[in-house]
Write a protein that holds these residues in place. Structure first.
Motif, PDB file in Angstrom:
ATOM      1  N   GLY A   1     -35.405   2.442  36.969  1.00 12.17           N
ATOM      2  CA  GLY A   1     -36.503   1.662  37.510  1.00 12.17           C
ATOM      3  C   GLY A   1     -36.433   0.231  37.056  1.00 12.17           C
ATOM      4  N   ALA A   2     -37.485  -0.479  37.322  1.00  7.10           N
ATOM      5  CA  ALA A   2     -37.493  -1.923  37.088  1.00  7.10           C
ATOM      6  C   ALA A   2     -37.837  -2.249  35.658  1.00  7.10           C
ATOM      7  CB  ALA A   2     -38.497  -2.581  38.020  1.00  7.10           C
TER       8      ALA A   2
ATOM      9  N   GLY B   1     -34.689   3.525  43.455  1.00  4.99           N
ATOM     10  CA  GLY B   1     -34.538   4.045  42.095  1.00  4.99           C
ATOM     11  C   GLY B   1     -33.392   3.424  41.312  1.00  4.99           C
ATOM     12  N   VAL B   2     -32.990   2.209  41.668  1.00  5.54           N
ATOM     13  CA  VAL B   2     -31.902   1.565  40.935  1.00  5.54           C
ATOM     14  C   VAL B   2     -32.469   0.650  39.855  1.00  5.54           C
ATOM     15  CG1 VAL B   2     -30.353   1.650  42.936  1.00  5.54           C
ATOM     16  CG2 VAL B   2     -31.676  -0.411  42.509  1.00  5.54           C
ATOM     17  N   ASP B   3     -31.668   0.434  38.817  1.00  2.00           N
ATOM     18  CA  ASP B   3     -32.073  -0.478  37.743  1.00  2.00           C
ATOM     19  C   ASP B   3     -31.938  -1.907  38.213  1.00  2.00           C
ATOM     20  OD1 ASP B   3     -32.774   1.300  35.690  1.00  2.00           O
ATOM     21  OD2 ASP B   3     -30.675   1.590  35.150  1.00  2.00           O
ATOM     22  N   PHE B   4     -32.932  -2.717  37.909  1.00  3.84           N
ATOM     23  CA  PHE B   4     -32.869  -4.137  38.215  1.00  3.84           C
ATOM     24  C   PHE B   4     -33.769  -4.886  37.259  1.00  3.84           C
ATOM     25  CE2 PHE B   4     -36.381  -2.536  40.737  1.00  3.84           C
ATOM     26  CZ  PHE B   4     -37.336  -3.534  40.723  1.00  3.84           C
ATOM     27  N   THR B   5     -33.503  -6.176  37.133  1.00  2.00           N
ATOM     28  CA  THR B   5     -34.304  -7.057  36.296  1.00  2.00           C
ATOM     29  C   THR B   5     -34.796  -8.206  37.159  1.00  2.00           C
ATOM     30  OG1 THR B   5     -32.923  -6.531  34.380  1.00  2.00           O
ATOM     31  CG2 THR B   5     -34.315  -8.488  34.204  1.00  2.00           C
TER      32      THR B   5
ATOM     33  N   VAL C   1     -29.046  -7.240  39.590  1.00  3.41           N
ATOM     34  CA  VAL C   1     -28.712  -5.873  39.982  1.00  3.41           C
ATOM     35  C   VAL C   1     -27.188  -5.713  39.934  1.00  3.41           C
ATOM     36  CG1 VAL C   1     -28.635  -6.465  42.460  1.00  3.41           C
ATOM     37  CG2 VAL C   1     -29.194  -4.125  41.781  1.00  3.41           C
ATOM     38  N   SER C   2     -26.711  -4.479  39.835  1.00  3.63           N
ATOM     39  CA  SER C   2     -25.261  -4.297  39.860  1.00  3.63           C
ATOM     40  C   SER C   2     -24.750  -4.565  41.273  1.00  3.63           C
ATOM     41  CB  SER C   2     -24.883  -2.877  39.426  1.00  3.63           C
ATOM     42  OG  SER C   2     -25.075  -1.963  40.490  1.00  3.63           O
ATOM     43  N   PRO C   3     -23.544  -5.142  41.385  1.00  5.47           N
ATOM     44  CA  PRO C   3     -23.008  -5.405  42.728  1.00  5.47           C
ATOM     45  C   PRO C   3     -22.820  -4.108  43.526  1.00  5.47           C
ATOM     46  CG  PRO C   3     -21.464  -6.147  41.016  1.00  5.47           C
ATOM     47  CD  PRO C   3     -22.682  -5.629  40.327  1.00  5.47           C
ATOM     48  N   GLU C   4     -22.544  -3.012  42.825  1.00  8.71           N
ATOM     49  CA  GLU C   4     -22.377  -1.722  43.510  1.00  8.71           C
ATOM     50  C   GLU C   4     -23.687  -1.272  44.143  1.00  8.71           C
ATOM     51  OE1 GLU C   4     -19.336  -2.397  40.514  1.00  8.71           O
ATOM     52  OE2 GLU C   4     -21.502  -2.291  40.283  1.00  8.71           O
ATOM     53  N   ASP C   5     -24.789  -1.407  43.399  1.00  9.33           N
ATOM     54  CA  ASP C   5     -26.091  -1.028  43.961  1.00  9.33           C
ATOM     55  C   ASP C   5     -26.472  -1.945  45.117  1.00  9.33           C
ATOM     56  OD1 ASP C   5     -26.513   1.152  42.283  1.00  9.33           O
ATOM     57  OD2 ASP C   5     -27.661   0.001  40.803  1.00  9.33           O
ATOM     58  N   LEU C   6     -26.227  -3.257  44.967  1.00  9.35           N
ATOM     59  CA  LEU C   6     -26.537  -4.191  46.042  1.00  9.35           C
ATOM     60  C   LEU C   6     -25.743  -3.837  47.298  1.00  9.35           C
ATOM     61  CD1 LEU C   6     -27.988  -6.742  47.056  1.00  9.35           C
ATOM     62  CD2 LEU C   6     -26.025  -8.048  46.224  1.00  9.35           C
ATOM     63  N   ALA C   7     -24.450  -3.585  47.127  1.00  9.28           N
ATOM     64  CA  ALA C   7     -23.602  -3.249  48.276  1.00  9.28           C
ATOM     65  C   ALA C   7     -24.066  -1.956  48.935  1.00  9.28           C
ATOM     66  CB  ALA C   7     -22.141  -3.142  47.838  1.00  9.28           C
ATOM     67  N   ALA C   8     -24.432  -0.968  48.124  1.00 11.78           N
ATOM     68  CA  ALA C   8     -24.872   0.314  48.685  1.00 11.78           C
ATOM     69  C   ALA C   8     -26.182   0.159  49.456  1.00 11.78           C
ATOM     70  CB  ALA C   8     -25.027   1.348  47.574  1.00 11.78           C
ATOM     71  N   LEU C   9     -27.131  -0.596  48.893  1.00 13.82           N
ATOM     72  CA  LEU C   9     -28.442  -0.732  49.532  1.00 13.82           C
ATOM     73  C   LEU C   9     -28.415  -1.591  50.794  1.00 13.82           C
ATOM     74  CD1 LEU C   9     -30.688  -1.108  46.364  1.00 13.82           C
ATOM     75  CD2 LEU C   9     -30.546   0.849  47.902  1.00 13.82           C
ATOM     76  N   THR C  10     -27.428  -2.479  50.903  1.00 19.07           N
ATOM     77  CA  THR C  10     -27.348  -3.355  52.077  1.00 19.07           C
ATOM     78  C   THR C  10     -26.235  -2.914  53.033  1.00 19.07           C
ATOM     79  OG1 THR C  10     -25.873  -4.872  50.898  1.00 19.07           O
ATOM     80  CG2 THR C  10     -28.238  -5.372  50.842  1.00 19.07           C
ATOM     81  N   ASP C  11     -25.542  -1.822  52.695  1.00 24.43           N
ATOM     82  CA  ASP C  11     -24.371  -1.377  53.472  1.00 24.43           C
ATOM     83  C   ASP C  11     -23.376  -2.527  53.618  1.00 24.43           C
ATOM     84  OD1 ASP C  11     -25.351   1.249  53.937  1.00 24.43           O
ATOM     85  OD2 ASP C  11     -26.596   0.492  55.576  1.00 24.43           O
ATOM     86  N   ALA C  12     -23.196  -3.282  52.539  1.00 19.44           N
ATOM     87  CA  ALA C  12     -22.356  -4.482  52.592  1.00 19.44           C
ATOM     88  C   ALA C  12     -20.874  -4.158  52.590  1.00 19.44           C
ATOM     89  CB  ALA C  12     -22.668  -5.395  51.408  1.00 19.44           C
ATOM     90  N   THR C  13     -20.137  -5.005  53.264  1.00 19.47           N
ATOM     91  CA  THR C  13     -18.681  -5.041  53.189  1.00 19.47           C
ATOM     92  C   THR C  13     -18.337  -6.007  52.073  1.00 19.47           C
ATOM     93  OG1 THR C  13     -18.535  -4.742  55.579  1.00 19.47           O
ATOM     94  CG2 THR C  13     -16.599  -5.688  54.492  1.00 19.47           C
ATOM     95  N   LEU C  14     -17.370  -5.656  51.224  1.00 21.85           N
ATOM     96  CA  LEU C  14     -16.887  -6.600  50.211  1.00 21.85           C
ATOM     97  C   LEU C  14     -15.664  -7.301  50.772  1.00 21.85           C
ATOM     98  CD1 LEU C  14     -18.785  -5.117  48.159  1.00 21.85           C
ATOM     99  CD2 LEU C  14     -17.035  -5.624  46.475  1.00 21.85           C
TER     100      LEU C  14
END
Length: 170
Positions: A2-3, A27-31, A151-164
């Motif tokens: 959580g946050a 449910g991802v960790d973020f600051t 946030v971790s780049p992995e969580d950001l990519a997963a939540l936005t369905d991002a292409t790296l």
């Protein structure tokens, strides 16, 4: 999980921005990093890096571009710029140009300088600069000027369905 927050007024969980609500729901960790936005600062991203004390290589700006008639989000370090040709190539397009700011604001639901890749009104195709994966965490706008979320780049990519892809220029 959580946050958790840092900075003045950074602990707003309930009634947060759509970006922080999306992160909490996932449910991802973020600051959250909060700072007083200076309207006279020439760069939103550089201001965020300076105000939060985070390296400009780890603070990423969210830019909206028009790729062959479709809006696409590019997320790149504030220390550099968006390579529009590379962004177009990353999504299989031919031409890219920066989107009209008013259209970007209407489509994402955020104001310029506060556009987050998370919690957008209309979820846009997102490309995250490949350099993000070299950091444990990165900061992006939390949905308003003066508010960043780490946030971790992995969580950001997963939540936005991002292409790296390598879409940033130094």
């Amino acid at each position: 999980m959580g946050a958790h927050s840092s900075g003045a007024g950074g602990g707003r969980r309930a009634g947060g921005t759509p970006a922080t609500v999306a992160l909490t729901a996932a449910g991802v960790d973020f600051t959250v990093h909060s700072y007083d936005h200076d309207p006279s600062h020439p760069s939103y991203g550089e201001e965020a890096a300076e105000a939060t004390g985070v390296s400009p290589n780890r603070v990423f700006k969210t830019l909206v571009a028009d790729v062959d008639g479709a809006l696409v989000v590019g997320v790149v370090p504030v220390a550099g710029s968006l390579d529009l040709k590379a962004l177009a190539a990353a999504v299989g397009g031919k031409r890219a140009a920066m989107a009209d700011p008013a259209l970007a604001e209407r489509t994402t639901g955020y104001v310029r300088g506060g556009i987050s890749p998370l919690g957008q009104r209309k979820k846009l195709r997102t490309v995250l600069d490949a350099s993000a994966s070299s950091h444990a965490t990165i900061c992006v706008s939390a949905g308003r000027r003066g508010l960043e979320v780490e946030v971790s780049p992995e969580d950001l990519a997963a939540l936005t369905d991002a292409t790296l892809a390598p879409i940033g220029r130094a």
